[in-house]
Design a protein around this motif. Structure first.
Motif, PDB file in Angstrom:
ATOM      1  N   SER A   1      15.074  25.818  21.899  1.00  0.00           N
ATOM      2  CA  SER A   1      15.472  27.224  21.880  1.00  0.00           C
ATOM      3  C   SER A   1      16.387  27.542  20.713  1.00  0.00           C
ATOM      4  O   SER A   1      17.224  28.415  20.788  1.00  0.00           O
ATOM      5  CB  SER A   1      16.160  27.584  23.195  1.00  0.00           C
ATOM      6  N   GLY A   2      16.263  26.801  19.618  1.00  0.00           N
ATOM      7  CA  GLY A   2      17.045  27.126  18.442  1.00  0.00           C
ATOM      8  C   GLY A   2      18.277  26.260  18.304  1.00  0.00           C
ATOM      9  O   GLY A   2      18.530  25.377  19.110  1.00  0.00           O
TER      10      GLY A   2
ATOM     11  N   ARG B   1      23.364  26.886  30.015  1.00  0.00           N
ATOM     12  CA  ARG B   1      22.924  28.273  29.953  1.00  0.00           C
ATOM     13  C   ARG B   1      23.988  29.178  30.579  1.00  0.00           C
ATOM     14  O   ARG B   1      24.723  28.763  31.480  1.00  0.00           O
ATOM     15  CB  ARG B   1      21.589  28.440  30.695  1.00  0.00           C
ATOM     16  N   LYS B   2      24.030  30.396  30.122  1.00  0.00           N
ATOM     17  CA  LYS B   2      25.125  31.281  30.505  1.00  0.00           C
ATOM     18  C   LYS B   2      25.086  31.687  31.979  1.00  0.00           C
ATOM     19  O   LYS B   2      26.130  31.929  32.593  1.00  0.00           O
ATOM     20  CB  LYS B   2      25.092  32.543  29.634  1.00  0.00           C
ATOM     21  N   VAL B   3      23.893  31.795  32.543  1.00  0.00           N
ATOM     22  CA  VAL B   3      23.756  32.284  33.914  1.00  0.00           C
ATOM     23  C   VAL B   3      22.952  31.293  34.738  1.00  0.00           C
ATOM     24  O   VAL B   3      21.922  30.783  34.276  1.00  0.00           O
ATOM     25  CB  VAL B   3      23.046  33.663  33.954  1.00  0.00           C
TER      26      VAL B   3
ATOM     27  N   VAL C   1      21.220  31.129  38.644  1.00  0.00           N
ATOM     28  CA  VAL C   1      20.927  31.828  39.889  1.00  0.00           C
ATOM     29  C   VAL C   1      20.620  30.770  40.943  1.00  0.00           C
ATOM     30  O   VAL C   1      19.670  29.986  40.805  1.00  0.00           O
ATOM     31  CB  VAL C   1      19.729  32.791  39.731  1.00  0.00           C
TER      32      VAL C   1
ATOM     33  N   ASP D   1      19.502  30.064  44.693  1.00  0.00           N
ATOM     34  CA  ASP D   1      18.756  30.762  45.738  1.00  0.00           C
ATOM     35  C   ASP D   1      18.410  29.755  46.825  1.00  0.00           C
ATOM     36  O   ASP D   1      18.034  28.610  46.525  1.00  0.00           O
ATOM     37  CB  ASP D   1      17.476  31.372  45.143  1.00  0.00           C
TER      38      ASP D   1
ATOM     39  N   VAL E   1      17.746  28.369  38.995  1.00  0.00           N
ATOM     40  CA  VAL E   1      17.159  28.738  37.706  1.00  0.00           C
ATOM     41  C   VAL E   1      18.279  29.188  36.780  1.00  0.00           C
ATOM     42  O   VAL E   1      19.269  29.773  37.206  1.00  0.00           O
ATOM     43  CB  VAL E   1      16.091  29.846  37.849  1.00  0.00           C
ATOM     44  N   ASP E   2      18.114  28.886  35.498  1.00  0.00           N
ATOM     45  CA  ASP E   2      19.115  29.231  34.488  1.00  0.00           C
ATOM     46  C   ASP E   2      18.522  30.204  33.487  1.00  0.00           C
ATOM     47  O   ASP E   2      17.313  30.198  33.227  1.00  0.00           O
ATOM     48  CB  ASP E   2      19.566  27.985  33.728  1.00  0.00           C
ATOM     49  N   THR E   3      19.381  30.997  32.893  1.00  0.00           N
ATOM     50  CA  THR E   3      18.931  31.902  31.845  1.00  0.00           C
ATOM     51  C   THR E   3      20.093  32.234  30.921  1.00  0.00           C
ATOM     52  O   THR E   3      21.239  31.879  31.190  1.00  0.00           O
ATOM     53  CB  THR E   3      18.319  33.185  32.442  1.00  0.00           C
ATOM     54  N   GLY E   4      19.760  32.906  29.839  1.00  0.00           N
ATOM     55  CA  GLY E   4      20.778  33.303  28.877  1.00  0.00           C
ATOM     56  C   GLY E   4      20.979  32.269  27.794  1.00  0.00           C
ATOM     57  O   GLY E   4      20.415  31.175  27.835  1.00  0.00           O
ATOM     58  N   PRO E   5      21.780  32.592  26.802  1.00  0.00           N
ATOM     59  CA  PRO E   5      22.003  31.672  25.682  1.00  0.00           C
ATOM     60  C   PRO E   5      22.798  30.443  26.101  1.00  0.00           C
ATOM     61  O   PRO E   5      23.457  30.430  27.138  1.00  0.00           O
ATOM     62  CB  PRO E   5      22.806  32.530  24.700  1.00  0.00           C
ATOM     63  N   TRP E   6      22.694  29.410  25.281  1.00  0.00           N
ATOM     64  CA  TRP E   6      23.501  28.213  25.513  1.00  0.00           C
ATOM     65  C   TRP E   6      24.960  28.517  25.207  1.00  0.00           C
ATOM     66  O   TRP E   6      25.272  29.121  24.174  1.00  0.00           O
ATOM     67  CB  TRP E   6      23.024  27.069  24.617  1.00  0.00           C
TER      68      TRP E   6
END
Lengths: 500, 98
Positions: free
Chosen positions: A137-138, A279-281, A283, A285, A291-296
């Motif tokens: 992811s960069g 990852r920034k977020v 979730v 459940d 699950v993770d999302t957002g930038p590192w």
């Protein structure tokens, strides 16, 4: 400890806790440099059934600055993927693990390695080709905006199992760990897996207000209540850790792609640090896996050992972990006036350090060691005959600084440069360097006379030690280090080390 | 790296069917868009969910995280709708017996 659980937030997240980073010219392969970064500290070897592993949700980065601006010019990224061969058993292994493909090995982990370089993609190389589902992811968070180019170095590389015991992981080093050393294209070697922790320290003494055991009957250090003099206790000698090790040609990390011709060559010194990001977020459940999302976002980093542990105040340690070396001027006052220097000279052992206590100027020696590197000429040739330099420039940045033109010593001193051995800390860092003694002595003023000719160090500064007998070899039941890549020793197994 | 737009966010989250109208006239859009309707989830949370964070309600600032991207927008209409839904959530929670 060097950086084991050194900050409040990361102490709760061991998978991302960057405990140590080492960088040295490979002793048996002088044309290469080895960088080792350790995570998941303080592993009790018997800690099953869910034995230790890297985090699938963590981005592990090793950064190199080769032009002195404290910004990364090169990043090696490591990302891991775990799998269960049989989710219906509670066991890590259902029988002896005889190889890295043994069906008895249930909980496995593989990883990818990516190299990122500053600058546009060379047209002759073309864009990187990623396998389907590749988790790229960069660049990592420390990379400033701008063009980068990416090379996939390896995918689906096996990490060895943890060392469980003689029935589960017989012949561990030969059949498993050494098989996980991967020789890749362009002279690169990598390894990622469990090892014995190479860092040694008498934790119990250090954190009991630095009552170093060998000095307890030495009058300046003998403060009430009276304690017996004794050899130090190596608190990490039977604990494991997870190492990421990479060995690359020196020519692949210098700014001009050439081997430095001398210690004063403009391409000779590199800055090295490592980091972990999440990852920034997240979730969470109840009906599905997280699950993770957002930038590192960087959550841990390490350059010089003990920097965050000893130099940075408790209230700023989490912020430091999130920051980058190029922003470390924020901590300049803490380096110029180390709290520990004041503590040992004015509070704990005033009769041992009267000269240190009276020194009121900013500590230029500590700034050179930790934030800029040591300029040529500071260390006299009467002390180190070859002279010494690992200055990267005026930017205040916590990085390990390694002069690649300094050859490994045939008779190394665990005290590194303080022991007149320029191939050890603070010129990079080797596994066996006695970091605690070196930094205690430096903070106590042992190096200051080189920088400030008006200062004479207290005699007690060079007496600071944790050991009457160095713990590196004689007191250990197995070799702590290997003489070949990845150099970090065989991890202790849980059966033979059931309590540590 | 995944690409993302405010339109795809609105579509993905089901906040509004008339996203085009939102960009044309926020005030008008708020007036004509149907209110959010609570519904049981139709499936699991996506592998990399899109997350909106109301950063400053007064300024209408909302930060949208998608893939490995993060951008902050000034979108009073979106913030207003999110706050309205959040208030409904809180109201429902207030009636629960712990």
């Amino acid at each position: 400890m060097s950086s084991h659980r050194e900050a409040p937030e990361i102490s709760k997240d061991p998978v991302a806790d960057n405990a140590d980073v080492y960088a040295f010219v490979s002793p048996e392969n002088n044309g290469t440099v080895t960088i080792i970064s350790n995570f998941v500290p303080l592993q009790g070897p018997a800690g099953g059934p869910n034995f230790y592993e890297f985090g699938d949700d963590v981005l592990y980065s090793i950064y190199i600055d080769n032009d002195g601006d404290a910004q990364p010019d090169i990043e090696f990224q490591f990302q891991f993927t775990s799998s269960l061969q049989n989710p219906k058993t509670f066991l890590y292994n259902t029988g002896p693990i005889g190889s890295l493909t043994d069906p008895n090995w249930n909980a496995r982990q593989v990883y990818s390695v990516v190299r990122i370089d500053k600058g546009p993609q060379p047209p002759q190389i073309g864009p990187p080709v990623f396998p389907p589902g590749f988790p790229f992811s960069g660049p990592g968070p420390a990379f400033p905006p701008g063009a980068t180019h990416t090379t996939v170095i390896g995918t689906n590389l096996p990490s060895p199992p943890c060392n469980i015991g003689p029935h589960s992981t017989p012949n561990y080093e030969t059949a498993l760990a050494s098989q996980a050393v991967q020789s890749l294209a362009n002279g690169v070697k990598v390894f990622a897996g469990q090892r014995s922790d190479p860092f040694y320290v008498d934790l119990g003494a250090i954190f009991d207000l630095a009552d170093l055991r060998p000095l307890q009957t030495n009058p300046p250090f003998a403060i009430p209540p009276a304690l017996p003099a004794a050899n130090g206790v190596d608190a990490t000698k039977a604990l494991n850790i997870h190492s990421i090790a990479i060995q690359v040609p020196i020519t692949s990390v210098t700014r001009d792609g050439k081997t430095p011709s001398s210690i004063t060559s403009s391409n000779a010194v590199i800055g090295v640090w490592s980091a972990a990001s999440r990852r920034k977020v997240r979730v969470i459940d109840s009906q599905q896996p997280d699950v993770d999302t957002g930038p590192w976002v960087q959550v841990s980093r390490l350059g010089n050992p003990l920097f965050n542990e000893v130099i940075v105040p408790l209230g700023q340690k989490d912020d430091w972990n999130k920051g980058f070396p190029a922003g470390d001027s924020e901590y300049l006052p803490n380096v110029q006036s180390p709290e520990l220097a004041s503590l040992i000279s004015k509070v704990l052992y005033p009769s041992a350090f009267p000269k240190l206590a009276a020194y009121a100027k900013p500590r230029a020696d500590m700034v050179a060691i930790l934030l800029t590197g040591i300029p040529l000429g500071v260390i006299p040739t009467s002390f180190v005959s070859t002279g010494f330099v690992n200055l990267t420039g005026p930017t205040f940045a916590d990085m390990l600084r390694l002069n690649l033109a300094v050859q490994p010593s045939n008779s190394p001193s665990v005290f590194g440069l303080l022991g007149m051995d320029p191939s050890g800390f603070p010129n990079g860092r080797r596994l066996f360097d006695d970091i605690v003694a070196i930094e205690l002595r430096a903070i106590a003023g042992a190096v200051l006379p080189f920088v400030d000719k008006t200062f004479t160090a207290d005699a007690a500064a060079s007496a600071l030690t944790q050991w009457t007998t160095e713990p590196v070899s004689a007191s250990l039941s197995q070799p702590r280090y290997l003489n070949r890549f990845p150099y970090v020793g065989t991890p202790y197994d849980g059966f033979d080390t059931p309590s540590s | 790296m995944k690409t993302f737009s405010r339109r795809s966010f609105l579509k993905r989250t089901g906040v509004a069917a008339g996203a085009a109208a939102v960009t044309a006239s926020p005030a008008l859009a708020a007036a004509v868009e149907p209110a959010a309707v609570e519904t049981p989830p139709s499936g699991p949370i996506p592998h990399e969910p899109i997350v909106a964070v109301v950063r400053d309600a007064g300024l209408g600032e909302v930060t949208v995280l998608a893939g490995t991207t993060e951008k902050t927008y000034k979108d009073r209409t979106l913030v207003k709708r999110l706050l309205k839904v959040a208030a409904t959530n809180r109201g429902a929670n207030a009636g629960e017996v712990g």
